[in-house]
Design an enzyme around this catalytic site. Sequence first.
Site, PDB file in Angstrom:
ATOM      1  N   LYS A  23      -2.640   4.044 -11.741  1.00  0.00           N
ATOM      2  CA  LYS A  23      -2.442   5.438 -10.593  1.00  0.00           C
ATOM      3  C   LYS A  23      -1.513   5.183  -9.791  1.00  0.00           C
ATOM      4  CE  LYS A  23      -5.051   3.700  -7.878  1.00  0.00           C
ATOM      5  NZ  LYS A  23      -4.776   3.403  -5.828  1.00  0.00           N
ATOM      6  N   ASN A  24      -1.147   4.137  -9.442  1.00  0.00           N
ATOM      7  CA  ASN A  24      -0.340   3.555  -8.541  1.00  0.00           C
ATOM      8  C   ASN A  24       1.642   3.577  -9.020  1.00  0.00           C
ATOM      9  OD1 ASN A  24      -2.230   3.499  -6.697  1.00  0.00           O
ATOM     10  ND2 ASN A  24      -2.213   1.116  -6.409  1.00  0.00           N
ATOM     11  N   ARG A  93      -4.510   8.217   0.914  1.00  0.00           N
ATOM     12  CA  ARG A  93      -3.178   7.863   2.049  1.00  0.00           C
ATOM     13  C   ARG A  93      -1.951   7.852   1.247  1.00  0.00           C
ATOM     14  NH1 ARG A  93      -4.653   4.754   5.604  1.00  0.00           N
ATOM     15  NH2 ARG A  93      -2.313   4.035   6.574  1.00  0.00           N
ATOM     16  N   CYS A 117      -8.549   3.728   7.463  1.00  0.00           N
ATOM     17  CA  CYS A 117      -8.795   2.932   5.847  1.00  0.00           C
ATOM     18  C   CYS A 117     -10.123   2.323   5.639  1.00  0.00           C
ATOM     19  CB  CYS A 117      -7.802   3.267   5.291  1.00  0.00           C
ATOM     20  SG  CYS A 117      -8.056   2.682   3.507  1.00  0.00           S
ATOM     21  N   ARG A 122      -3.648   0.252   8.086  1.00  0.00           N
ATOM     22  CA  ARG A 122      -2.761   0.560   6.966  1.00  0.00           C
ATOM     23  C   ARG A 122      -1.722   1.502   8.060  1.00  0.00           C
ATOM     24  NH1 ARG A 122      -5.646   2.478   1.617  1.00  0.00           N
ATOM     25  NH2 ARG A 122      -3.077   1.640   1.377  1.00  0.00           N
ATOM     26  N   PRO A 123      -1.156   1.046   8.744  1.00  0.00           N
ATOM     27  CA  PRO A 123      -0.360   2.154   9.650  1.00  0.00           C
ATOM     28  C   PRO A 123       1.290   2.380   9.038  1.00  0.00           C
ATOM     29  CG  PRO A 123       0.242  -0.080  10.237  1.00  0.00           C
ATOM     30  CD  PRO A 123      -1.048  -0.310   9.065  1.00  0.00           C
ATOM     31  N   ILE A 124       1.497   3.309   8.750  1.00  0.00           N
ATOM     32  CA  ILE A 124       2.948   3.674   8.239  1.00  0.00           C
ATOM     33  C   ILE A 124       4.164   3.709   9.166  1.00  0.00           C
ATOM     34  CG2 ILE A 124       1.920   4.804   6.779  1.00  0.00           C
ATOM     35  CD1 ILE A 124       2.672   7.571   8.416  1.00  0.00           C
ATOM     36  N   ASP A 305      -5.074  -6.137  -4.994  1.00  0.00           N
ATOM     37  CA  ASP A 305      -6.091  -4.922  -5.284  1.00  0.00           C
ATOM     38  C   ASP A 305      -7.050  -5.889  -6.795  1.00  0.00           C
ATOM     39  OD1 ASP A 305      -4.838  -2.348  -4.315  1.00  0.00           O
ATOM     40  OD2 ASP A 305      -3.654  -2.292  -5.712  1.00  0.00           O
ATOM     41  N   ILE A 327      -3.001  -9.293   2.776  1.00  0.00           N
ATOM     42  CA  ILE A 327      -2.334  -8.541   2.896  1.00  0.00           C
ATOM     43  C   ILE A 327      -3.491  -7.178   3.950  1.00  0.00           C
ATOM     44  CG2 ILE A 327      -1.807  -6.020   1.207  1.00  0.00           C
ATOM     45  CD1 ILE A 327      -0.589  -8.763   0.514  1.00  0.00           C
ATOM     46  N   ARG A 397     -11.459   7.318  -8.600  1.00  0.00           N
ATOM     47  CA  ARG A 397     -10.014   7.647  -7.876  1.00  0.00           C
ATOM     48  C   ARG A 397      -9.063   6.272  -8.944  1.00  0.00           C
ATOM     49  NH1 ARG A 397      -9.635   6.779  -1.189  1.00  0.00           N
ATOM     50  NH2 ARG A 397      -7.731   6.886  -2.621  1.00  0.00           N
TER      51      ARG A 397
HETATM   52  N1  EPU Z   1       2.398  -2.715   6.359  1.00  0.00           N
HETATM   53  C1  EPU Z   1       2.492  -1.809   7.619  1.00  0.00           C
HETATM   54  N2  EPU Z   1       2.980  -0.803   7.737  1.00  0.00           N
HETATM   55  C2  EPU Z   1       3.592   0.079   7.208  1.00  0.00           C
HETATM   56  C3  EPU Z   1       3.080   0.146   6.438  1.00  0.00           C
HETATM   57  C4  EPU Z   1       2.784  -1.013   5.410  1.00  0.00           C
HETATM   58  O1  EPU Z   1       2.017  -2.395   8.591  1.00  0.00           O
HETATM   59  O2  EPU Z   1       4.018   0.611   7.490  1.00  0.00           O
HETATM   60  C5  EPU Z   1       1.226  -3.029   6.272  1.00  0.00           C
HETATM   61  C6  EPU Z   1      -0.292  -2.462   6.136  1.00  0.00           C
HETATM   62  O3  EPU Z   1      -1.042  -2.722   6.771  1.00  0.00           O
HETATM   63  C7  EPU Z   1      -0.381  -3.848   4.923  1.00  0.00           C
HETATM   64  C8  EPU Z   1       0.857  -4.445   4.074  1.00  0.00           C
HETATM   65  O4  EPU Z   1       1.335  -3.660   5.130  1.00  0.00           O
HETATM   66  O5  EPU Z   1      -0.946  -4.924   5.738  1.00  0.00           O
HETATM   67  C9  EPU Z   1       1.129  -4.127   2.462  1.00  0.00           C
HETATM   68  O6  EPU Z   1       0.903  -2.424   2.568  1.00  0.00           O
HETATM   69  P1  EPU Z   1       1.588  -1.434   1.080  1.00  0.00           P
HETATM   70  O7  EPU Z   1       2.248  -0.385   1.990  1.00  0.00           O
HETATM   71  O8  EPU Z   1       2.375  -2.780   0.745  1.00  0.00           O
HETATM   72  O9  EPU Z   1       0.427  -0.860   0.771  1.00  0.00           O
HETATM   73  P2  EPU Z   1       0.666   0.529  -0.022  1.00  0.00           P
HETATM   74  O10 EPU Z   1       1.060   0.302   0.004  1.00  0.00           O
HETATM   75  O11 EPU Z   1      -0.030   1.685   1.360  1.00  0.00           O
HETATM   76  C10 EPU Z   1      -0.234   0.046  -2.326  1.00  0.00           C
HETATM   77  C11 EPU Z   1      -0.709   0.997  -3.114  1.00  0.00           C
HETATM   78  C12 EPU Z   1      -2.319  -0.211  -3.079  1.00  0.00           C
HETATM   79  C13 EPU Z   1      -2.314  -1.098  -2.433  1.00  0.00           C
HETATM   80  C14 EPU Z   1      -1.137  -2.157  -2.212  1.00  0.00           C
HETATM   81  C15 EPU Z   1      -1.114  -4.002  -1.679  1.00  0.00           C
HETATM   82  C16 EPU Z   1      -0.383   3.039  -4.193  1.00  0.00           C
HETATM   83  C17 EPU Z   1      -0.540   4.115  -4.062  1.00  0.00           C
HETATM   84  N3  EPU Z   1      -1.332   1.786  -2.762  1.00  0.00           N
HETATM   85  O12 EPU Z   1      -0.621   0.336  -0.734  1.00  0.00           O
HETATM   86  O13 EPU Z   1      -3.328   0.004  -3.895  1.00  0.00           O
HETATM   87  O14 EPU Z   1      -3.338  -2.467  -1.807  1.00  0.00           O
HETATM   88  O15 EPU Z   1       0.067  -0.856  -2.006  1.00  0.00           O
HETATM   89  O16 EPU Z   1      -0.258  -4.036  -3.023  1.00  0.00           O
HETATM   90  O17 EPU Z   1       1.004   2.428  -4.551  1.00  0.00           O
HETATM   91  C18 EPU Z   1      -5.357   0.706  -4.863  1.00  0.00           C
HETATM   92  O18 EPU Z   1      -5.024   1.162  -5.994  1.00  0.00           O
HETATM   93  O19 EPU Z   1      -7.153   0.768  -4.834  1.00  0.00           O
HETATM   94  C19 EPU Z   1      -4.727  -0.055  -3.474  1.00  0.00           C
HETATM   95  C20 EPU Z   1      -5.148   0.146  -2.448  1.00  0.00           C
END
Ligand code: EPU
Length: 418
Positions: A23-24, A93, A117, A122-124, A305, A327, A397
Amino acid sequence: MMQKIVIEGSHRLEGSVTVSGAKNAALPILVSALLTEGWNTFDNVPDLRDIRTIKKLLTDLGAKVDTSGSVVKIDASGLNSHEAPYDLVRTMRASVLVLGPLLARLGRARVSLPGGCAIGARPINLHLKGLEELGALISLKEGYIEAEAPSLKGAEIYFDISTVTGTENLMMAAVLAEGHTILRNAAREPEVVALAEVLNRMGARITGAGTPVIKITGVEALNPTSSTIIPDRIETGTFMIAAGVTRGNIKIQGCVPNHLQAIINKLRQAGITVEQEADGLRVTGAETILSTDVKTLPYPGFPTDMQAQFMVLMCLANGLSVISETIFENRFIHVSEIQRMGADITVSGTSAVVRGGQRLTGAPVMATDLRASASLILAGLAAEGTTEVSRVYHIDRGYESIEKKLAQLGGHLWRVPE
Ligand code: EPU
């Protein structure tokens, strides 16, 4: 229609199962088609709710999407919208992945800011900071991120935290930016590498994916391509634990053992036998499961995960184990459900202390997010009696026909209307 999965526990799993595409990996790769004009062909795409959501988003943006079994063809030459609406982003997201490609292709993007979430805030912010460093002007209006960039320019970007979709978003923006971009402290997940490979097949110039430093030289345009989605390492890990908790003996076909080193290592520490065979991994459970501590980390560390699923194995182990989640700040929501099945777990801050050796007994439980639901199904397979997992739309999902695959291995479980 709401559905639940009913599981009659205590049946040993045996036989073989084939993993689906990841998926990811599929999500960013399908989105990458936005960077090209003409038909891209992606194979081994899993049939999941999140994949249907991203296809809907791509269609709304003006792309043509054609699905036949696991083959998805996408042509984004008709791209005519730059907006990802709230209704789609709030259900998934990962919709924010369109931000980078839309900026690169159209010079603007309007994407609903994802809210919190179940598993954390989970900020971006790091996605946005990186895009600003590439020259985008970003503002927040009425809950939407509005980004504009007549042209993107290469830059040196440092991620404060390793972020998977953040790295992917920035890679997709930088491939069409002018000049050189360096991403430091980039995420090293296999899904990031898979996306970089697809982008390079399209004509991008990316090196270093899979290491913390990714270098990108921008090009004028990218061309459509064909590629195959890598196997899902989290689905694989979930099946491995299913063998462990039922003391079964299963063969998992079509996986990439190299993506699973942390999981394999922890399972071996728990006494489970994992052997590499020509066409996959053989996993054999142990009568006595050994307790072992685990801490989630960015790849190549143990994946967050897989944390909920590993916890179920530790509930059956011979002693105490400490599970630390580094994480996401709220990723222990499965604990109170597994406790209803008899588990002895104490959560304190970002750690959970699991006292193994308790008998799990079937109970009605509720799925709260994707990986939490997987852990409840695993607990149900291990428990004595009948477990009913409600709200299974969470599991749909990210797991393709999980109840069918587990039933094929001899698990007694089926899906019924709620
Ligand atoms: N973070 C920030 N700021 C940002 C981005 C991330 O503070 O701008 C923090 C997050 O809050 C978190 C950490 O950085 O504490 C890592 O988050 P990351 O951005 O790596 O997560 P993601 O990209 O939103 C992906 C997977 C998730 C998986 C995480 C960690 C996808 C679509 N989703 O999420 O998958 O848990 O990486 O490996 O690739 C799932 O499949 O069930 C799932 C949640």
